[in-house]
Design a protein around this motif. Structure first.
Motif, PDB file in Angstrom:
ATOM      1  N   PRO A  54     104.608  16.347  71.659  1.00 42.47           N
ATOM      2  CA  PRO A  54     104.885  15.061  71.013  1.00 42.47           C
ATOM      3  C   PRO A  54     104.017  13.945  71.573  1.00 42.47           C
ATOM      4  CG  PRO A  54     106.603  15.550  72.611  1.00 42.47           C
ATOM      5  CD  PRO A  54     105.725  16.769  72.548  1.00 42.47           C
ATOM      6  N   ASP A  55     103.926  12.868  70.808  1.00 37.21           N
ATOM      7  CA  ASP A  55     103.231  11.678  71.280  1.00 37.21           C
ATOM      8  C   ASP A  55     103.821  11.240  72.612  1.00 37.21           C
ATOM      9  OD1 ASP A  55     101.946  11.864  68.911  1.00 37.21           O
ATOM     10  OD2 ASP A  55     102.813  10.064  68.002  1.00 37.21           O
ATOM     11  N   GLY A  56     102.963  10.799  73.498  1.00 42.20           N
ATOM     12  CA  GLY A  56     103.379  10.409  74.842  1.00 42.20           C
ATOM     13  C   GLY A  56     103.085  11.473  75.875  1.00 42.20           C
ATOM     14  N   GLN A  57     102.859  12.730  75.424  1.00 37.97           N
ATOM     15  CA  GLN A  57     102.595  13.832  76.350  1.00 37.97           C
ATOM     16  C   GLN A  57     101.240  14.491  76.080  1.00 37.97           C
ATOM     17  OE1 GLN A  57     105.846  16.614  76.785  1.00 37.97           O
ATOM     18  NE2 GLN A  57     107.370  15.044  76.367  1.00 37.97           N
ATOM     19  N   ARG A  58     100.429  13.856  75.262  1.00 43.77           N
ATOM     20  CA  ARG A  58      99.123  14.415  74.920  1.00 43.77           C
ATOM     21  C   ARG A  58      98.072  14.026  75.963  1.00 43.77           C
ATOM     22  NH1 ARG A  58      98.210  11.231  69.851  1.00 43.77           N
ATOM     23  NH2 ARG A  58      99.254   9.738  71.225  1.00 43.77           N
ATOM     24  N   LEU A  59      96.921  14.646  75.861  1.00 40.63           N
ATOM     25  CA  LEU A  59      95.816  14.362  76.776  1.00 40.63           C
ATOM     26  C   LEU A  59      95.462  12.881  76.772  1.00 40.63           C
ATOM     27  CD1 LEU A  59      93.439  15.448  78.588  1.00 40.63           C
ATOM     28  CD2 LEU A  59      92.123  15.609  76.458  1.00 40.63           C
ATOM     29  N   CYS A  60      95.319  12.281  75.588  1.00 43.47           N
ATOM     30  CA  CYS A  60      94.915  10.870  75.511  1.00 43.47           C
ATOM     31  C   CYS A  60      95.955   9.953  76.139  1.00 43.47           C
ATOM     32  CB  CYS A  60      94.657  10.473  74.059  1.00 43.47           C
ATOM     33  SG  CYS A  60      96.075  10.609  72.968  1.00 43.47           S
ATOM     34  N   ASP A  61      97.246  10.290  75.996  1.00 39.24           N
ATOM     35  CA  ASP A  61      98.303   9.466  76.593  1.00 39.24           C
ATOM     36  C   ASP A  61      98.180   9.446  78.112  1.00 39.24           C
ATOM     37  OD1 ASP A  61      99.602   9.006  74.035  1.00 39.24           O
ATOM     38  OD2 ASP A  61     100.329  11.060  74.170  1.00 39.24           O
ATOM     39  N   HIS A  62      97.974  10.632  78.688  1.00 40.56           N
ATOM     40  CA  HIS A  62      97.844  10.715  80.152  1.00 40.56           C
ATOM     41  C   HIS A  62      96.564  10.036  80.637  1.00 40.56           C
ATOM     42  CE1 HIS A  62     101.342  13.250  80.575  1.00 40.56           C
ATOM     43  NE2 HIS A  62     100.848  14.155  79.741  1.00 40.56           N
ATOM     44  N   LEU A  63      95.478  10.202  79.897  1.00 41.35           N
ATOM     45  CA  LEU A  63      94.226   9.556  80.294  1.00 41.35           C
ATOM     46  C   LEU A  63      94.373   8.039  80.336  1.00 41.35           C
ATOM     47  CD1 LEU A  63      91.654  11.710  78.268  1.00 41.35           C
ATOM     48  CD2 LEU A  63      91.887  11.635  80.756  1.00 41.35           C
ATOM     49  N   GLU A  64      95.041   7.480  79.354  1.00 38.25           N
ATOM     50  CA  GLU A  64      95.225   6.026  79.323  1.00 38.25           C
ATOM     51  C   GLU A  64      96.099   5.554  80.472  1.00 38.25           C
ATOM     52  OE1 GLU A  64      96.285   4.063  75.753  1.00 38.25           O
ATOM     53  OE2 GLU A  64      94.308   4.394  74.892  1.00 38.25           O
ATOM     54  N   ARG A  65      97.219   6.268  80.698  1.00 35.32           N
ATOM     55  CA  ARG A  65      98.144   5.842  81.761  1.00 35.32           C
ATOM     56  C   ARG A  65      97.493   5.938  83.132  1.00 35.32           C
ATOM     57  NH1 ARG A  65     102.397   8.243  78.544  1.00 35.32           N
ATOM     58  NH2 ARG A  65     102.023  10.258  79.517  1.00 35.32           N
ATOM     59  N   LEU A  66      96.736   7.002  83.361  1.00 33.56           N
ATOM     60  CA  LEU A  66      96.153   7.221  84.684  1.00 33.56           C
ATOM     61  C   LEU A  66      94.963   6.304  84.955  1.00 33.56           C
ATOM     62  CD1 LEU A  66      96.258  11.133  84.722  1.00 33.56           C
ATOM     63  CD2 LEU A  66      97.642   9.610  86.142  1.00 33.56           C
ATOM     64  N   SER A  67      94.217   5.943  83.908  1.00 37.80           N
ATOM     65  CA  SER A  67      92.981   5.185  84.113  1.00 37.80           C
ATOM     66  C   SER A  67      93.130   3.697  83.814  1.00 37.80           C
ATOM     67  CB  SER A  67      91.877   5.752  83.221  1.00 37.80           C
ATOM     68  OG  SER A  67      92.157   5.488  81.856  1.00 37.80           O
ATOM     69  N   GLY A  68      94.128   3.323  82.996  1.00 40.47           N
ATOM     70  CA  GLY A  68      94.239   1.943  82.560  1.00 40.47           C
ATOM     71  C   GLY A  68      93.173   1.560  81.548  1.00 40.47           C
ATOM     72  N   ARG A  69      92.487   2.559  80.993  1.00 40.02           N
ATOM     73  CA  ARG A  69      91.410   2.329  80.028  1.00 40.02           C
ATOM     74  C   ARG A  69      91.800   2.978  78.694  1.00 40.02           C
ATOM     75  NH1 ARG A  69      87.085   4.733  82.645  1.00 40.02           N
ATOM     76  NH2 ARG A  69      86.286   2.738  83.389  1.00 40.02           N
ATOM     77  N   GLU A  70      91.438   2.348  77.588  1.00 33.70           N
ATOM     78  CA  GLU A  70      91.721   2.910  76.274  1.00 33.70           C
ATOM     79  C   GLU A  70      90.931   4.203  76.062  1.00 33.70           C
ATOM     80  OE1 GLU A  70      92.218   0.545  72.604  1.00 33.70           O
ATOM     81  OE2 GLU A  70      91.586  -1.166  73.839  1.00 33.70           O
ATOM     82  N   HIS A  71      91.616   5.217  75.556  1.00 37.67           N
ATOM     83  CA  HIS A  71      90.978   6.477  75.185  1.00 37.67           C
ATOM     84  C   HIS A  71      91.309   6.737  73.717  1.00 37.67           C
ATOM     85  CE1 HIS A  71      90.614   6.886  79.530  1.00 37.67           C
ATOM     86  NE2 HIS A  71      89.801   7.900  79.334  1.00 37.67           N
ATOM     87  N   LEU A  72      90.319   6.590  72.858  1.00 38.53           N
ATOM     88  CA  LEU A  72      90.515   6.691  71.417  1.00 38.53           C
ATOM     89  C   LEU A  72      90.528   8.159  71.005  1.00 38.53           C
ATOM     90  CD1 LEU A  72      87.938   3.931  70.364  1.00 38.53           C
ATOM     91  CD2 LEU A  72      90.282   3.653  71.190  1.00 38.53           C
ATOM     92  N   ASN A  73      91.611   8.578  70.361  1.00 38.50           N
ATOM     93  CA  ASN A  73      91.820   9.994  70.070  1.00 38.50           C
ATOM     94  C   ASN A  73      91.256  10.356  68.693  1.00 38.50           C
ATOM     95  OD1 ASN A  73      92.656  12.605  69.840  1.00 38.50           O
ATOM     96  ND2 ASN A  73      94.833  12.197  70.101  1.00 38.50           N
ATOM     97  N   PHE A  74      90.079  11.015  68.697  1.00 38.41           N
ATOM     98  CA  PHE A  74      89.465  11.483  67.462  1.00 38.41           C
ATOM     99  C   PHE A  74      89.591  13.005  67.320  1.00 38.41           C
ATOM    100  CE2 PHE A  74      87.192   7.487  68.308  1.00 38.41           C
ATOM    101  CZ  PHE A  74      87.360   6.843  67.093  1.00 38.41           C
ATOM    102  N   GLY A  75      90.555  13.615  68.015  1.00 40.72           N
ATOM    103  CA  GLY A  75      90.770  15.046  67.899  1.00 40.72           C
ATOM    104  C   GLY A  75      91.479  15.396  66.597  1.00 40.72           C
ATOM    105  N   CYS A  76      91.221  16.612  66.089  1.00 40.80           N
ATOM    106  CA  CYS A  76      91.864  17.048  64.849  1.00 40.80           C
ATOM    107  C   CYS A  76      92.010  18.564  64.856  1.00 40.80           C
ATOM    108  CB  CYS A  76      91.044  16.609  63.633  1.00 40.80           C
ATOM    109  SG  CYS A  76      91.874  16.860  62.047  1.00 40.80           S
ATOM    110  N   SER A  77      93.085  19.049  64.264  1.00 41.65           N
ATOM    111  CA  SER A  77      93.301  20.488  64.101  1.00 41.65           C
ATOM    112  C   SER A  77      92.898  20.889  62.683  1.00 41.65           C
ATOM    113  CB  SER A  77      94.770  20.828  64.378  1.00 41.65           C
ATOM    114  OG  SER A  77      95.629  20.053  63.551  1.00 41.65           O
ATOM    115  N   GLY A  78      93.179  22.142  62.311  1.00 44.15           N
ATOM    116  CA  GLY A  78      92.876  22.586  60.958  1.00 44.15           C
ATOM    117  C   GLY A  78      91.477  23.131  60.775  1.00 44.15           C
ATOM    118  N   GLY A  79      90.936  23.826  61.783  1.00 45.44           N
ATOM    119  CA  GLY A  79      89.576  24.359  61.676  1.00 45.44           C
ATOM    120  C   GLY A  79      88.521  23.307  61.879  1.00 45.44           C
TER     121      GLY A  79
END
Length: 362
Positions: A101-126
């Motif tokens: 769920p949101d809040g436990q993804r890679l980008c969420d942890h990166l933002e919390r740990l670094s204090g820097r915005e991490h824009l999530n352009f990841g996508c599933s579906g091949g």
């Protein structure tokens, strides 16, 4: 009378199994693995973009999953950075955060740990290297950022370059006759096949598995039984075909050219079979070696193999590789996402030669 008695016995037995399963999950004897979607996340993605194909519907709100007005599985983002340092995250379902769920993804942890915005352009579906390069050129570059974290999954990033279903709007590469490649689309954007909504029976099965701890555990047992050789499969790190490797490097060359002079880190993601092969001393590591050789001599490009970093941390924390992955589909677990974020930030901070945000354009 007999039917009523048998029905009551059956219902009481099922209730007992469910209560027992819930108690076992609470005690840690069974793992509960929520299955969020089927068919590659068809509830919130489709072949929507004329440049790169598959993408999320904008402004989706589902349990644990939200997309913003740009179709990113992310909170709302502005094109301007306001002078702050920002990182563009490029990758497939691992970067998207599939299965958690949101809040436990890679980008969420990166933002919390670094204090820097991490824009999530990841996508599933091949979503493979070509889609990543096209997305970066047509969408990610519209957002001010000063560095790029690109994630490579050897398990399917080479296969994602193979021309697939001709009814899907999915770009692929074709030799251009002069030693390079050109992008080809199998059909017109307007003629593409749209995703069909899940049937009621599929929705009911999914809801039952997610709400019943007993059915959830049964589903995991069936998965392990259906794929008994999962942990003994050939390591993804060593499945490298020369023709597809050439295409993958072409896509990465295209992306880093568009990103220049921003620094680009390429993080290589291992699967469970890679950990097994490494522990047995049978891992050649062809994919990370291919990328490292290619990146050598390219200023501002760094390749980081996450496998040895994961192995070191797992040993220090007395954990197993299985703890990094969801038991139902092999994507990172909440723990895997958090530990990956820690390793990514540590690797980027430890590389002073990759450039600094102040030197890169917004």
């Amino acid at each position: 009378m007999r039917f009523s008695f048998r029905l009551a016995v059956l219902l009481l037995s099922l209730l007992g199994l469910e209560l027992g399963a819930r108690a076992a999950v609470a005690a840690g004897w069974l793992r509960y693995a929520e299955k969020r979607s089927e068919g590659g996340g068809r509830r919130y993605i489709d072949d929507l973009d004329p440049a790169f194909g598959v993408w999320h519907y904008p402004n989706v709100e589902l349990p644990g999953i939200r997309t913003n007005s740009h179709g990113m599985r992310d909170r709302e983002r502005s094109f301007e950075s306001g002078g702050a340092s920002r990182v563009a995250l490029i990758g497939d379902s691992f970067v998207e955060g599939y299965g958690v769920p949101d809040g436990q993804r890679l980008c969420d942890h990166l933002e919390r740990l670094s204090g820097r915005e991490h824009l999530n352009f990841g996508c599933s579906g091949g979503f493979g290297p070509l889609q990543e390069a096209l997305l970066y050129e047509t969408l990610a570059l519209r957002f001010e950022h000063d560095r790029v974290f690109l994630f490579c999954l050897p398990d399917n990033d080479f296969e994602d370059l193979v021309r697939g279903d001709s009814q899907r709007y999915r770009p692929y590469l074709e030799a251009d006759g002069s030693g390079g490649f050109r992008v080809v689309y199998p059909l017109a954007f307007e003629a593409r096949e749209r995703a069909r909504p899940p049937t009621w029976s599929k929705w009911l099965r999914l809801a039952a598995r997610n709400h019943s701890r007993f059915l959830n555990a049964l589903g995991q047992v069936r998965l392990e039984h259906a794929f008994p050789g999962l942990e003994r499969a050939d390591p993804s790190y060593d499945r490298v075909e020369p023709e597809l490797a050439e295409q993958l490097l072409h896509c990465y060359e295209r992306l880093i050219t568009a990103a220049a002079p921003r620094p680009v880190w390429i993080f290589v993601i291992p699967r469970r079979a890679d950990f097994v092969a490494s522990a047995r001393g049978r891992l050649l590591g062809r994919a990370p070696a291919l990328l490292a050789d290619w990146a050598r001599g390219r200023p501002g490009v760094r390749v980081v193999d996450l496998l040895p970093l994961f192995e070191r941390e797992l040993a220090a924390r007395e954990l197993s590789a299985g703890d990094l992955f969801l038991p139902n589909d092999g994507h990172w677990s909440p723990l895997g996402n958090r530990l990956a974020a820690e390793l990514v930030l540590a690797a980027a901070a430890a590389d002073p030669g990759a450039g600094s945000p102040a030197e890169a354009p917004r």
